[in-house]
Design a protein around this motif. Structure first.
Motif, mmCIF file in Angstrom:
data_model
loop_
_atom_site.group_PDB
_atom_site.id
_atom_site.type_symbol
_atom_site.label_atom_id
_atom_site.label_comp_id
_atom_site.label_asym_id
_atom_site.label_seq_id
_atom_site.Cartn_x
_atom_site.Cartn_y
_atom_site.Cartn_z
ATOM 1 N N GLY A 71 8.906 -5.200 -3.506
ATOM 2 C CA GLY A 71 7.477 -5.332 -3.763
ATOM 3 C C GLY A 71 6.892 -6.490 -2.989
ATOM 4 O O GLY A 71 7.586 -7.215 -2.279
ATOM 5 N N GLY A 72 5.576 -6.712 -3.148
ATOM 6 C CA GLY A 72 4.954 -7.847 -2.482
ATOM 7 C C GLY A 72 3.538 -7.554 -2.057
ATOM 8 O O GLY A 72 2.922 -6.558 -2.450
ATOM 9 N N VAL A 73 3.000 -8.433 -1.197
ATOM 10 C CA VAL A 73 1.601 -8.349 -0.809
ATOM 11 C C VAL A 73 1.439 -8.898 0.595
ATOM 12 O O VAL A 73 2.198 -9.765 1.038
ATOM 13 N N THR A 110 -3.281 -5.533 1.123
ATOM 14 C CA THR A 110 -2.670 -4.519 0.269
ATOM 15 C C THR A 110 -2.781 -4.944 -1.184
ATOM 16 O O THR A 110 -2.913 -6.125 -1.496
ATOM 17 N N ARG A 111 -2.711 -3.968 -2.074
ATOM 18 C CA ARG A 111 -2.910 -4.237 -3.506
ATOM 19 C C ARG A 111 -1.611 -4.700 -4.148
ATOM 20 O O ARG A 111 -0.539 -4.148 -3.900
ATOM 21 N N TRP A 112 -1.744 -5.731 -5.004
ATOM 22 C CA TRP A 112 -0.570 -6.298 -5.667
ATOM 23 C C TRP A 112 -0.984 -6.988 -6.941
ATOM 24 O O TRP A 112 -2.047 -7.624 -7.002
ATOM 25 N N THR A 113 -0.168 -6.869 -7.966
ATOM 26 C CA THR A 113 -0.347 -7.589 -9.219
ATOM 27 C C THR A 113 0.879 -8.450 -9.456
ATOM 28 O O THR A 113 2.008 -7.969 -9.356
ATOM 29 N N ASP A 164 7.111 -5.623 -11.101
ATOM 30 C CA ASP A 164 7.228 -5.779 -9.653
ATOM 31 C C ASP A 164 7.019 -4.434 -8.959
ATOM 32 O O ASP A 164 7.864 -3.972 -8.182
ATOM 33 N N ASP A 212 4.206 -3.192 -7.097
ATOM 34 C CA ASP A 212 3.215 -3.007 -6.033
ATOM 35 C C ASP A 212 3.758 -3.531 -4.717
ATOM 36 O O ASP A 212 4.527 -4.493 -4.678
ATOM 37 N N GLY A 213 3.303 -2.915 -3.618
ATOM 38 C CA GLY A 213 3.734 -3.408 -2.318
ATOM 39 C C GLY A 213 3.527 -2.387 -1.218
ATOM 40 O O GLY A 213 2.901 -1.342 -1.391
ATOM 41 N N TRP A 244 -0.246 -16.905 -8.475
ATOM 42 C CA TRP A 244 0.557 -15.672 -8.309
ATOM 43 C C TRP A 244 1.987 -15.978 -8.626
ATOM 44 O O TRP A 244 2.717 -15.263 -9.287
#
Length: 603
Positions: free
Chosen positions: A29-31, A41-44, A50, A52-53, A301
């Protein structure tokens, strides 16, 4: 190598060239961000999921087996999984049977872009045909603005296809002359045949599905080639590779940004083959350790998400440490959508469909005869209408919004600033910020009494009325009715679950309710400030968040009132315990194990 330590925390690596930054986690995952203050890119920041990425899917076209280059988003355990983070490069390597996948990630030294070099090696004695598919959700906005109004933010992104470069491009339409233009480009080189592409998230993921099993990865599914004013923009490219026995092949995925179309076209032209990135990776391997501290990602974050950009040296990750949470409701990991009829299906007549005709029926729903309810009929829990059908139920103090799937979000006093549970303005996946489950304690299977997040076999019926919503389902020999409503005056949401045993024998079942606390605007902002405790006198779980301004003095609670003869109520206030590592509402770890909830609370 990075791996989860005993506290459930995970580490991450940061790659940065002074303008462009990538945060990459051990699970993949990551951003991606640029120093102009934009998220690409979208990430939470969610250390538990974990999820999003910028992801890479792989599918064996002969067997249909699908996995991802990192652990996420598919969540399949590898026979071997290894991660290495150095100051200038990150590497994820996994072995799945006879196929090895190595992903190397770096940021271009003199351009605003990132490079992902994927090397596939076939150790089998037969040829393999593999489809490689990329996926990233496009933001092109500040992370805060996107998180506050995601659906609105997405409306200003437009996508296009550059056939001469076999590349996707996206840009944010300017709302005023003062806005700063921003463009994004994505290219995938290597492999054989034509490049397939997609920029419509609804078409890629599919209604009511998740990134673990998107519609685009179904056997025989093709990317549609949709571009333009899509409502939910993504980048996805697909290439085919053929691997002879003992052979290796490389592909290169490029993601980059610029101020105008000319800049992103030049970036795409720079990488016409995987070999074109060799110089960038050579420089990245020799990067100074000081670069590790220059990652332009806000500390919050990292604090709430639990990521730390200072990993130890590489070593193998034991497969069991990266084993997936069991898929769906069966102990053997079988998904409820593909379980071959393990859960007996129910006759729609058990829900009374044959005896009730609906007004203005449109194939999915219609009004009851007296016009007081809107009725949605789902042939199976996995079947969904084209978009969520929602009901808003509230009094002057509290309320909730819920879709036909049972996905709900609850607030008190202020629906934006004092959310009690998460809200996702996502008509594609319609994720469950709250969830209900039933588990048969003899068979060990579990499902939801509402159509999601774990649909059981057989039909469901959702009825939205004035001040309430209710669902009916018949499965596992149990007739089930769920009603959600708020009292006329009290600041409460009530959920009433009724079960009737129609199996002709005694049954043992458990009911679970999952309510993740927010107590603020967004989970990634307020979640790390929530403090919980259990009140022994009432059995309620209490929660406070002292940093939420005018709502700081309020206490939220969750409780259950069992019927006569019910067993003791088990509880936990630890979301990571309930979901498990990389878990989700669709596959919570607590439902797949026999142990009682551990009763954890605190900060």
């Amino acid at each position: 190598m990075t791996d989860r330590d005993d506290s459930g925390d995970r580490r991450a690596g940061g790659l940065f060239n002074g303008r462009y930054a990538v945060l990459l986690t051990a699970a993949g995952g990551g951003v991606s961000t640029v120093s102009r203050g934009f998220a690409l890119t979208r990430w939470t920041a969610d250390r538990t999921r974990d999820a999003d990425g910028f992801f890479v899917y792989l599918r064996d076209t002969d067997s249909g087996y699908t996995w991802s280059a990192g652990y996420q988003p598919v969540g399949r355990a590898a026979d071997r999984y290894q991660t290495r983070f150095s100051p200038g490069i990150a590497k994820l390597t996994r072995r799945d049977g006879d196929l090895e996948t190595r992903t190397e990630v770096c940021v271009a030294r003199d351009a605003d872009g990132e490079l992902r070099r994927i090397t596939l090696t076939n150790h089998a004695a037969r040829a393999r045909r593999i489809e490689l598919t990329t996926y990233a959700e496009i933001v092109l906005n500040s992370a805060a603005a996107d998180a506050a109004h995601p659906a609105y933010s997405k409306l200003f992104v437009q996508t296009g296809w550059m056939p001469e470069r076999q590349s996707l491009v996206a840009w944010r339409r300017l709302r005023s002359p003062e806005d700063q233009p921003l463009w994004l480009v994505h290219r995938l080189v290597g492999g054989e045949g034509e490049t397939e592409y997609e920029t419509d998230r609804m078409r890629f993921v599919g209604r009511g599905r998740t990134m673990a099993s998107p519609a685009a990865m179904e056997a025989g599914a093709r990317l549609s080639g949709t571009v333009g004013n899509v409502l939910d923009p993504v980048f996805s490219l697909r290439r085919m590779v053929v691997l002879e026995p003992g052979a290796s092949i490389q592909l290169l995925a490029v993601l980059g940004t610029g101020y105008d179309r000319r800049e992103v076209e030049a970036l795409a032209d720079r990488y016409e083959s995987p070999d074109a990135a060799g110089w960038d990776f050579d420089l990245a391997e020799r990067a100074s350790p000081a670069k590790r501290d220059e990652l332009a990602v806000p500390d919050a974050w990292l604090r709430c998400g639990g990521s730390h950009p200072d990993p130890p040296e590489a070593k193998d990750v034991a497969p069991e440490r990266f084993s997936p949470v069991p898929q769906g409701c069966h102990p053997d990991g079988t998904s409820p959508r593909t379980d071959g009829g393990r859960v007996p299906s129910a006759d729609p007549d058990l829900l009374g469909w044959a005896g009730e005709s609906l007004r203005f029926w449109n194939g999915h729903g219609g009004f009851s005869a007296d016009g007081r309810e809107y009725v949605i009929r789902l042939a199976t829990g996995a079947h969904r209408p084209p978009l969520p059908w929602t009901n808003v139920v509230a009094n002057e103090e509290a309320g909730f919004i819920v879709s036909e799937s049972g996905a709900a979000h609850t607030w008190c006093a202020n629906s934006r600033e004092n959310r009690l549970t998460p809200w996702s303005n996502d008509p594609v996946a319609d994720p469950h910020g709250e969830a209900l489950y039933l588990r048969d304690e003899e068979a060990g299977v579990f499902w939801s009494p509402t159509p999601g997040p774990v649909p059981g076999e057989g039909p469901y019926e959702a009825r939205h009325g004035f001040g309430y919503s209710r669902w009916r389902h018949a499965g596992q020999g149990l007739a089930q009715e769920t009603v959600m409503f708020v009292p006329r005056s009290d600041p409460l949401k009530l959920v009433r679950l009724s079960l009737e045993n129609r199996s002709g024998r005694a049954r043992r079942a458990s009911a679970f309710a999952f309510f993740p606390w927010v107590l603020g605007g967004l989970p990634q902002e307020s979640g790390c400030e929530v403090v919980t405790r259990h009140d022994a006198a009432t059995g309620a779980v209490l929660a406070v968040q002292r940093a939420r301004g005018e709502f700081a003095g309020r206490v939220a609670f969750a409780a259950v009132v069992p019927c006569g003869g019910s067993g003791a109520v088990a509880w936990t206030a630890d979301r990571a315990e309930f979901l498990g590592a990389y878990g989700s509402a669709e596959r919570p770890a607590a439902l797949a194990r026999a142990e009682r909830l551990a009763g954890r609370a605190g900060a």
